[in-house]
Motif scaffolding. Sequence first.
Motif, mmCIF file in Angstrom:
data_model
loop_
_atom_site.group_PDB
_atom_site.id
_atom_site.type_symbol
_atom_site.label_atom_id
_atom_site.label_comp_id
_atom_site.label_asym_id
_atom_site.label_seq_id
_atom_site.Cartn_x
_atom_site.Cartn_y
_atom_site.Cartn_z
ATOM 1 N N THR A 9 0.720 -1.065 -0.102
ATOM 2 C CA THR A 9 -0.017 -0.040 -0.066
ATOM 3 C C THR A 9 0.881 1.422 -0.030
ATOM 4 O O THR A 9 1.830 1.356 0.686
ATOM 5 C CB THR A 9 -0.723 -0.180 1.011
ATOM 6 N N GLU A 11 0.581 5.707 -0.469
ATOM 7 C CA GLU A 11 -0.046 6.972 -0.205
ATOM 8 C C GLU A 11 0.864 8.159 -0.861
ATOM 9 O O GLU A 11 1.890 8.142 -0.411
ATOM 10 C CB GLU A 11 -0.668 7.097 1.224
ATOM 11 N N GLU A 35 -7.504 3.176 -4.110
ATOM 12 C CA GLU A 35 -8.772 3.414 -3.171
ATOM 13 C C GLU A 35 -9.129 4.737 -3.074
ATOM 14 O O GLU A 35 -8.279 5.592 -2.809
ATOM 15 C CB GLU A 35 -8.402 2.797 -1.731
ATOM 16 N N TYR A 37 -11.754 7.580 -1.289
ATOM 17 C CA TYR A 37 -12.348 7.826 0.094
ATOM 18 C C TYR A 37 -13.571 8.383 -0.510
ATOM 19 O O TYR A 37 -13.781 9.336 -1.300
ATOM 20 C CB TYR A 37 -11.772 8.670 0.892
ATOM 21 N N TRP A 45 -17.273 3.108 9.565
ATOM 22 C CA TRP A 45 -16.152 3.240 8.280
ATOM 23 C C TRP A 45 -14.852 3.361 8.909
ATOM 24 O O TRP A 45 -13.907 2.545 8.650
ATOM 25 C CB TRP A 45 -16.516 4.356 7.237
ATOM 26 N N LEU A 46 -14.816 4.452 10.073
ATOM 27 C CA LEU A 46 -13.298 4.629 10.731
ATOM 28 C C LEU A 46 -12.983 3.570 11.651
ATOM 29 O O LEU A 46 -11.858 3.224 11.792
ATOM 30 C CB LEU A 46 -13.363 5.774 11.307
ATOM 31 N N LYS A 48 -13.605 0.310 11.294
ATOM 32 C CA LYS A 48 -12.949 -0.904 10.231
ATOM 33 C C LYS A 48 -11.479 -0.589 10.057
ATOM 34 O O LYS A 48 -10.973 -1.570 9.726
ATOM 35 C CB LYS A 48 -13.728 -1.072 9.240
ATOM 36 N N ARG A 49 -11.045 0.644 9.915
ATOM 37 C CA ARG A 49 -9.717 0.890 9.738
ATOM 38 C C ARG A 49 -8.767 1.243 10.829
ATOM 39 O O ARG A 49 -7.756 1.105 10.423
ATOM 40 C CB ARG A 49 -9.729 2.107 8.705
ATOM 41 N N PHE A 50 -9.172 1.483 11.861
ATOM 42 C CA PHE A 50 -8.361 1.728 13.007
ATOM 43 C C PHE A 50 -8.839 1.013 14.227
ATOM 44 O O PHE A 50 -10.010 0.846 14.541
ATOM 45 C CB PHE A 50 -8.583 3.291 13.219
ATOM 46 N N PRO A 76 -12.915 12.447 5.376
ATOM 47 C CA PRO A 76 -11.887 11.580 5.734
ATOM 48 C C PRO A 76 -10.398 11.997 5.265
ATOM 49 O O PRO A 76 -9.513 11.834 5.719
ATOM 50 C CB PRO A 76 -12.220 10.309 4.758
ATOM 51 N N ILE A 80 -8.367 11.015 8.547
ATOM 52 C CA ILE A 80 -7.326 10.066 8.770
ATOM 53 C C ILE A 80 -5.841 10.544 9.045
ATOM 54 O O ILE A 80 -5.474 9.753 9.974
ATOM 55 C CB ILE A 80 -7.391 9.357 7.307
ATOM 56 N N LYS A 84 -4.288 8.650 12.414
ATOM 57 C CA LYS A 84 -2.844 7.809 12.127
ATOM 58 C C LYS A 84 -1.632 8.395 13.156
ATOM 59 O O LYS A 84 -1.008 7.554 13.580
ATOM 60 C CB LYS A 84 -2.248 8.059 10.612
#
Length: 97
Positions: A9, A11, A35, A37, A45-46, A48-50, A76, A80, A84
């Motif tokens: 992945t 970014e 991907e 956003y 939704w958040l 699921k990712r954090f 987002p 995000i 992070k």
Amino acid sequence: MFKQKYIITVESERPPQLFLGDTIGGAKIISLKREEYPDLVDTAWLIKRFPMSRKTIIEKIGCFNVGTAGKHLYDPHKVIPVLKADLSTRRDRPRKN
């Protein structure tokens, strides 16, 4: 010997200069995925990712809430990076084994 699939992945502001069929580190690129956003994301939704609870996420990014108090909606692109940055900070002392 079986082939294995590895997912990398990346970014960035600009897309990377990778092309299908290129070889990187002895591996051949067979697919590229991007991907996107959505415009606004909710707390589910958040989650699921954090790896944080719903309550913790709402407390940390409550000032970015665009929705109502019952329906928490966030941009987002603003939220995000904040979440992070919070993952890497630790307050307690290291565990002694």
